[in-house]
Design a protein around this motif. Structure first.
Motif, PDB file in Angstrom:
ATOM      1  N   ARG A  55     -39.574  18.848 -37.954  1.00  0.00           N
ATOM      2  CA  ARG A  55     -40.595  17.794 -37.886  1.00  0.00           C
ATOM      3  C   ARG A  55     -41.901  18.281 -37.251  1.00  0.00           C
ATOM      4  O   ARG A  55     -42.984  17.858 -37.639  1.00  0.00           O
TER       5      ARG A  55
ATOM      6  N   ARG B  22     -23.436   8.341 -39.715  1.00  0.00           N
ATOM      7  CA  ARG B  22     -24.124   7.064 -39.911  1.00  0.00           C
ATOM      8  C   ARG B  22     -24.971   7.139 -41.172  1.00  0.00           C
ATOM      9  O   ARG B  22     -25.317   8.236 -41.632  1.00  0.00           O
TER      10      ARG B  22
ATOM     11  N   VAL C  80     -28.353   7.109 -43.373  1.00  0.00           N
ATOM     12  CA  VAL C  80     -29.714   7.573 -43.087  1.00  0.00           C
ATOM     13  C   VAL C  80     -30.670   6.864 -44.031  1.00  0.00           C
ATOM     14  O   VAL C  80     -30.309   6.475 -45.140  1.00  0.00           O
ATOM     15  N   SER C  81     -31.905   6.700 -43.580  1.00  0.00           N
ATOM     16  CA  SER C  81     -32.899   5.975 -44.371  1.00  0.00           C
ATOM     17  C   SER C  81     -33.750   6.934 -45.186  1.00  0.00           C
ATOM     18  O   SER C  81     -33.786   8.148 -44.933  1.00  0.00           O
ATOM     19  N   GLU C  82     -34.456   6.377 -46.143  1.00  0.00           N
ATOM     20  CA  GLU C  82     -35.351   7.177 -46.973  1.00  0.00           C
ATOM     21  C   GLU C  82     -36.435   7.841 -46.123  1.00  0.00           C
ATOM     22  O   GLU C  82     -36.773   9.014 -46.336  1.00  0.00           O
ATOM     23  N   ASP C  83     -36.980   7.107 -45.157  1.00  0.00           N
ATOM     24  CA  ASP C  83     -38.040   7.660 -44.314  1.00  0.00           C
ATOM     25  C   ASP C  83     -37.547   8.826 -43.469  1.00  0.00           C
ATOM     26  O   ASP C  83     -38.329   9.706 -43.096  1.00  0.00           O
ATOM     27  N   GLU C  84     -36.266   8.827 -43.127  1.00  0.00           N
ATOM     28  CA  GLU C  84     -35.712   9.940 -42.363  1.00  0.00           C
ATOM     29  C   GLU C  84     -35.578  11.197 -43.224  1.00  0.00           C
ATOM     30  O   GLU C  84     -35.605  12.312 -42.688  1.00  0.00           O
ATOM     31  N   CYS C  85     -35.411  11.017 -44.516  1.00  0.00           N
ATOM     32  CA  CYS C  85     -35.150  12.154 -45.411  1.00  0.00           C
ATOM     33  C   CYS C  85     -36.413  12.756 -46.010  1.00  0.00           C
ATOM     34  O   CYS C  85     -36.474  13.966 -46.218  1.00  0.00           O
TER      35      CYS C  85
ATOM     36  N   GLU D  63     -40.695  13.234 -46.669  1.00  0.00           N
ATOM     37  CA  GLU D  63     -42.119  13.174 -46.340  1.00  0.00           C
ATOM     38  C   GLU D  63     -42.840  13.395 -47.670  1.00  0.00           C
ATOM     39  O   GLU D  63     -42.959  14.523 -48.152  1.00  0.00           O
TER      40      GLU D  63
END
Length: 234
Positions: A121, A204, A206-211, A213
């Motif tokens: 990140r 858990r 995971v969301s699209e925003d976590e995966c 950019e």
């Protein structure tokens, strides 16, 4: 850069999906037997587990191997009835073993991502560097699409392990190259993430925003994606 990179191979006495006419009919041949894949958590392992669950085939087991290289021999020795792996596995099985492509990649999990470009990140603030890298990546994908024979020769010379014809055959088994992140790619990846969680491979959801950019590649690849366009004839 590439989608639909998982195929299924089987011995020549096993009917292909096209010959069977349905996935259930194809899988019925494997009742009481095993499908070999690379290790647990690999994309091939996840796709096969999801396929068996979706078709309610609890009578077929998944046998994991530490390396995909072991799969052709396991198939030849009768340890497994079919195997799932990369397009290169299918090329190897056809060239060096008594096996053939049984289920093409688009019939296993449409639009599944073969790989992604992952960065820490803290690198996201180096936008100039990442943009230049992604520009080169897009150019490489386009080169494969438009001149696969030259690219195959470069890959063969660089690896020193296979000839150009092997690489070109592998390209043609799953010829879907592009650098874009279209909605279909993202949706397929998120389905994959949900399956990982359902199988207990991640702790858990995971969301699209976590995966993803998306802005970086969006600035480099502004046109529609080229995955479905295939590659040029050689």
């Amino acid at each position: 850069g590439h989608i639909e990179g998982t195929v299924m191979i089987a011995g020549r006495t096993t009917r292909t999906l096209g010959e069977c006419g349905s996935m259930q009919e194809f899988l019925s041949q494997l009742s009481g037997k095993a499908i070999g894949t690379p290790p647990k958590g690999s994309i091939h392992d996840v796709i096969v587990n999801d396929l068996l669950k979706e078709n309610k085939r609890m009578d077929i087991t998944v046998r994991n191997y530490p390396w995909a290289d072991f799969l052709p021999d396991a198939l030849l020795n009768g340890e497994i009835a079919a195997a799932a792996g990369t397009p290169a596995l299918a090329t190897t099985a056809r060239r060096y073993g008594n096996a053939r492509l049984a289920v093409p990649p688009d019939q296993l999990w449409p639009f599944n991502p073969s790989y992604g470009i992952v960065v820490m990140r803290e690198m996201l603030n180096k936008r100039d560097l990442l943009t230049r890298f992604l520009t080169a990546h897009e150019a490489a994908c386009e080169w494969i699409r438009h001149d696969p024979a030259t690219c195959a020769r470069i890959v063969a010379e660089t690896t020193g392990m296979v000839d150009a014809a092997f690489v070109l055959d592998t390209y043609r088994i799953s010829p879907k190259y592009c650098a874009a992140l279209p909605p279909e790619y993202i949706a397929s990846t998120m389905k994959f993430a949900r399956t990982l969680h359902a199988l207990g491979y991640i702790s858990r959801p995971v969301s699209e925003d976590e995966c993803f950019e998306k802005s970086l590649i969006g600035s480099v690849h502004q046109r529609s994606h080229h995955y479905a366009a295939g590659i040029a004839d050689s």
